[in-house]
Design a protein around this motif. Structure first.
Motif, PDB file in Angstrom:
ATOM      1  N   ALA A 238      50.001  33.949  27.707  1.00  0.00           N
ATOM      2  CA  ALA A 238      49.861  35.411  27.694  1.00  0.00           C
ATOM      3  C   ALA A 238      48.396  35.762  27.956  1.00  0.00           C
ATOM      4  O   ALA A 238      47.496  35.286  27.271  1.00  0.00           O
ATOM      5  CB  ALA A 238      50.329  35.982  26.372  1.00  0.00           C
ATOM      6  N   LEU A 239      48.177  36.566  28.987  1.00  0.00           N
ATOM      7  CA  LEU A 239      46.833  36.934  29.424  1.00  0.00           C
ATOM      8  C   LEU A 239      46.652  38.433  29.274  1.00  0.00           C
ATOM      9  O   LEU A 239      47.485  39.211  29.739  1.00  0.00           O
ATOM     10  CB  LEU A 239      46.638  36.524  30.891  1.00  0.00           C
ATOM     11  CG  LEU A 239      45.318  36.894  31.550  1.00  0.00           C
ATOM     12  CD1 LEU A 239      44.150  36.152  30.897  1.00  0.00           C
ATOM     13  CD2 LEU A 239      45.374  36.564  33.047  1.00  0.00           C
TER      14      LEU A 239
ATOM     15  N   ILE B 190      50.767  34.053  32.454  1.00  0.00           N
ATOM     16  CA  ILE B 190      50.310  33.286  33.611  1.00  0.00           C
ATOM     17  C   ILE B 190      50.731  31.826  33.471  1.00  0.00           C
ATOM     18  O   ILE B 190      50.620  31.223  32.406  1.00  0.00           O
ATOM     19  CB  ILE B 190      48.779  33.427  33.797  1.00  0.00           C
ATOM     20  CG1 ILE B 190      48.339  32.845  35.141  1.00  0.00           C
ATOM     21  CG2 ILE B 190      48.016  32.821  32.645  1.00  0.00           C
ATOM     22  CD1 ILE B 190      46.937  33.259  35.547  1.00  0.00           C
ATOM     23  N   LYS B 191      51.265  31.309  34.570  1.00  0.00           N
ATOM     24  CA  LYS B 191      51.618  29.892  34.690  1.00  0.00           C
ATOM     25  C   LYS B 191      51.216  29.469  36.086  1.00  0.00           C
ATOM     26  O   LYS B 191      50.883  30.306  36.918  1.00  0.00           O
ATOM     27  CB  LYS B 191      53.120  29.697  34.483  1.00  0.00           C
ATOM     28  CG  LYS B 191      53.573  30.043  33.078  1.00  0.00           C
ATOM     29  CD  LYS B 191      55.032  29.786  32.878  1.00  0.00           C
ATOM     30  CE  LYS B 191      55.372  30.146  31.427  1.00  0.00           C
ATOM     31  NZ  LYS B 191      56.758  30.184  31.164  1.00  0.00           N
ATOM     32  N   SER B 192      51.282  28.216  36.360  1.00  0.00           N
ATOM     33  CA  SER B 192      50.881  27.735  37.670  1.00  0.00           C
ATOM     34  C   SER B 192      51.668  28.440  38.770  1.00  0.00           C
ATOM     35  O   SER B 192      52.883  28.348  38.841  1.00  0.00           O
ATOM     36  CB  SER B 192      51.090  26.223  37.774  1.00  0.00           C
ATOM     37  OG  SER B 192      50.642  25.770  39.039  1.00  0.00           O
ATOM     38  N   GLY B 193      50.940  29.187  39.600  1.00  0.00           N
ATOM     39  CA  GLY B 193      51.542  29.854  40.753  1.00  0.00           C
ATOM     40  C   GLY B 193      52.231  31.166  40.466  1.00  0.00           C
ATOM     41  O   GLY B 193      52.792  31.767  41.383  1.00  0.00           O
ATOM     42  N   SER B 194      52.172  31.675  39.217  1.00  0.00           N
ATOM     43  CA  SER B 194      52.840  32.955  38.960  1.00  0.00           C
ATOM     44  C   SER B 194      52.278  33.676  37.746  1.00  0.00           C
ATOM     45  O   SER B 194      51.665  33.076  36.874  1.00  0.00           O
ATOM     46  CB  SER B 194      54.338  32.750  38.761  1.00  0.00           C
ATOM     47  OG  SER B 194      54.597  32.157  37.513  1.00  0.00           O
ATOM     48  N   ILE B 195      52.521  34.980  37.748  1.00  0.00           N
ATOM     49  CA  ILE B 195      52.271  35.822  36.582  1.00  0.00           C
ATOM     50  C   ILE B 195      53.540  36.638  36.392  1.00  0.00           C
ATOM     51  O   ILE B 195      53.970  37.352  37.301  1.00  0.00           O
ATOM     52  CB  ILE B 195      51.065  36.764  36.765  1.00  0.00           C
ATOM     53  CG1 ILE B 195      49.810  35.990  37.152  1.00  0.00           C
ATOM     54  CG2 ILE B 195      50.829  37.576  35.484  1.00  0.00           C
ATOM     55  CD1 ILE B 195      48.624  36.877  37.499  1.00  0.00           C
ATOM     56  N   SER B 196      54.158  36.511  35.241  1.00  0.00           N
ATOM     57  CA  SER B 196      55.385  37.258  34.945  1.00  0.00           C
ATOM     58  C   SER B 196      55.100  38.266  33.837  1.00  0.00           C
ATOM     59  O   SER B 196      54.033  38.255  33.236  1.00  0.00           O
ATOM     60  CB  SER B 196      56.511  36.306  34.542  1.00  0.00           C
ATOM     61  OG  SER B 196      56.148  35.586  33.382  1.00  0.00           O
TER      62      SER B 196
ATOM     63  N   ASN C  52      56.553  43.556  38.219  1.00  0.00           N
ATOM     64  CA  ASN C  52      57.257  42.715  37.264  1.00  0.00           C
ATOM     65  C   ASN C  52      56.701  41.298  37.318  1.00  0.00           C
ATOM     66  O   ASN C  52      56.559  40.642  36.302  1.00  0.00           O
ATOM     67  CB  ASN C  52      58.763  42.681  37.554  1.00  0.00           C
ATOM     68  CG  ASN C  52      59.409  44.024  37.324  1.00  0.00           C
ATOM     69  OD1 ASN C  52      59.013  44.770  36.445  1.00  0.00           O
ATOM     70  ND2 ASN C  52      60.393  44.352  38.132  1.00  0.00           N
ATOM     71  N   GLN C  53      56.391  40.843  38.551  1.00  0.00           N
ATOM     72  CA  GLN C  53      55.960  39.454  38.723  1.00  0.00           C
ATOM     73  C   GLN C  53      55.158  39.308  40.003  1.00  0.00           C
ATOM     74  O   GLN C  53      55.372  40.029  40.972  1.00  0.00           O
ATOM     75  CB  GLN C  53      57.180  38.539  38.786  1.00  0.00           C
ATOM     76  CG  GLN C  53      56.849  37.084  38.938  1.00  0.00           C
ATOM     77  CD  GLN C  53      58.076  36.188  38.843  1.00  0.00           C
ATOM     78  OE1 GLN C  53      59.177  36.639  38.564  1.00  0.00           O
ATOM     79  NE2 GLN C  53      57.886  34.914  39.072  1.00  0.00           N
ATOM     80  N   VAL C  54      54.251  38.338  39.986  1.00  0.00           N
ATOM     81  CA  VAL C  54      53.517  37.905  41.176  1.00  0.00           C
ATOM     82  C   VAL C  54      53.753  36.408  41.274  1.00  0.00           C
ATOM     83  O   VAL C  54      53.571  35.683  40.298  1.00  0.00           O
ATOM     84  CB  VAL C  54      52.009  38.180  41.045  1.00  0.00           C
ATOM     85  CG1 VAL C  54      51.264  37.662  42.262  1.00  0.00           C
ATOM     86  CG2 VAL C  54      51.734  39.655  40.822  1.00  0.00           C
ATOM     87  N   GLN C  55      54.178  35.967  42.459  1.00  0.00           N
ATOM     88  CA  GLN C  55      54.451  34.543  42.620  1.00  0.00           C
ATOM     89  C   GLN C  55      53.836  34.052  43.925  1.00  0.00           C
ATOM     90  O   GLN C  55      53.956  34.705  44.966  1.00  0.00           O
ATOM     91  CB  GLN C  55      55.948  34.289  42.633  1.00  0.00           C
ATOM     92  CG  GLN C  55      56.293  32.817  42.662  1.00  0.00           C
ATOM     93  CD  GLN C  55      57.778  32.596  42.421  1.00  0.00           C
ATOM     94  OE1 GLN C  55      58.590  33.501  42.522  1.00  0.00           O
ATOM     95  NE2 GLN C  55      58.133  31.365  42.105  1.00  0.00           N
TER      96      GLN C  55
END
Length: 151
Positions: free
Chosen positions: A64-65, A96-102, A119-122
């Motif tokens: 969580a960012l 945030i996780k590798s390759g995405s922000i949900s 909602n998300q960036v991937q």
């Protein structure tokens, strides 16, 4: 007296060891992610997803960012001659996780005449796909290579 002196030496040694261990651990964390832009890079995301002027950020366990900006931030990203307007609130974030922000919050993009929330960036390869409330928009990663300035 010798016992007290020995006890004092042991106590001081323990305190110094604890302080050295804490400083070493903090230095490692700070070196690993000194800025929110480092957090993005470590997760294979471009720095331009966060505008310039970050006041602070917190990265919680689990990814969580939370990012704090000085105020609302508006900027354009132009792709193939077409401008896309983005609006960031003073507090934005997501997971945030590798390759995405949900679970993105605090960020909106203007689509036609409406402002739609993210909602998300991937990231997949050289493409960033932004999932909005009811649609998806893809951008080249290079469009977010530099952090934008707020207007």
């Amino acid at each position: 007296m010798a016992k007290q002196h020995l006890l004092l030496v042991v106590l001081v040694a323990c305190i110094l060891h604890a302080a050295a261990t804490t400083n070493s651990a903090n230095s490692t964390v700070e070196a690993a992610a000194a800025t929110v832009y480092d957090v993005l890079a470590q997760n294979n995301l471009p720095r331009g997803l966060i505008p310039k002027g970050v006041q602070s950020y917190v990265l919680h366990a689990g990814g969580a960012l939370e990012v704090t900006l000085p105020g609302e931030c508006n900027f354009f990203v132009t792709i193939a001659g077409k401008p896309f307007k983005f609006r960031y609130g003073s507090s934005v974030g997501g997971v945030i996780k590798s390759g995405s922000i949900s679970q993105v919050h605090g960020v909106r993009m203007q689509a036609a005449f409406a402002w739609l929330g993210f909602n998300q960036v991937q990231r997949v390869g050289d493409t960033l796909t932004i999932t909005l409330e009811n649609t998806k928009q893809s951008f080249p990663v290079s469009a977010f290579a530099q952090s934008p300035s707020c207007t």
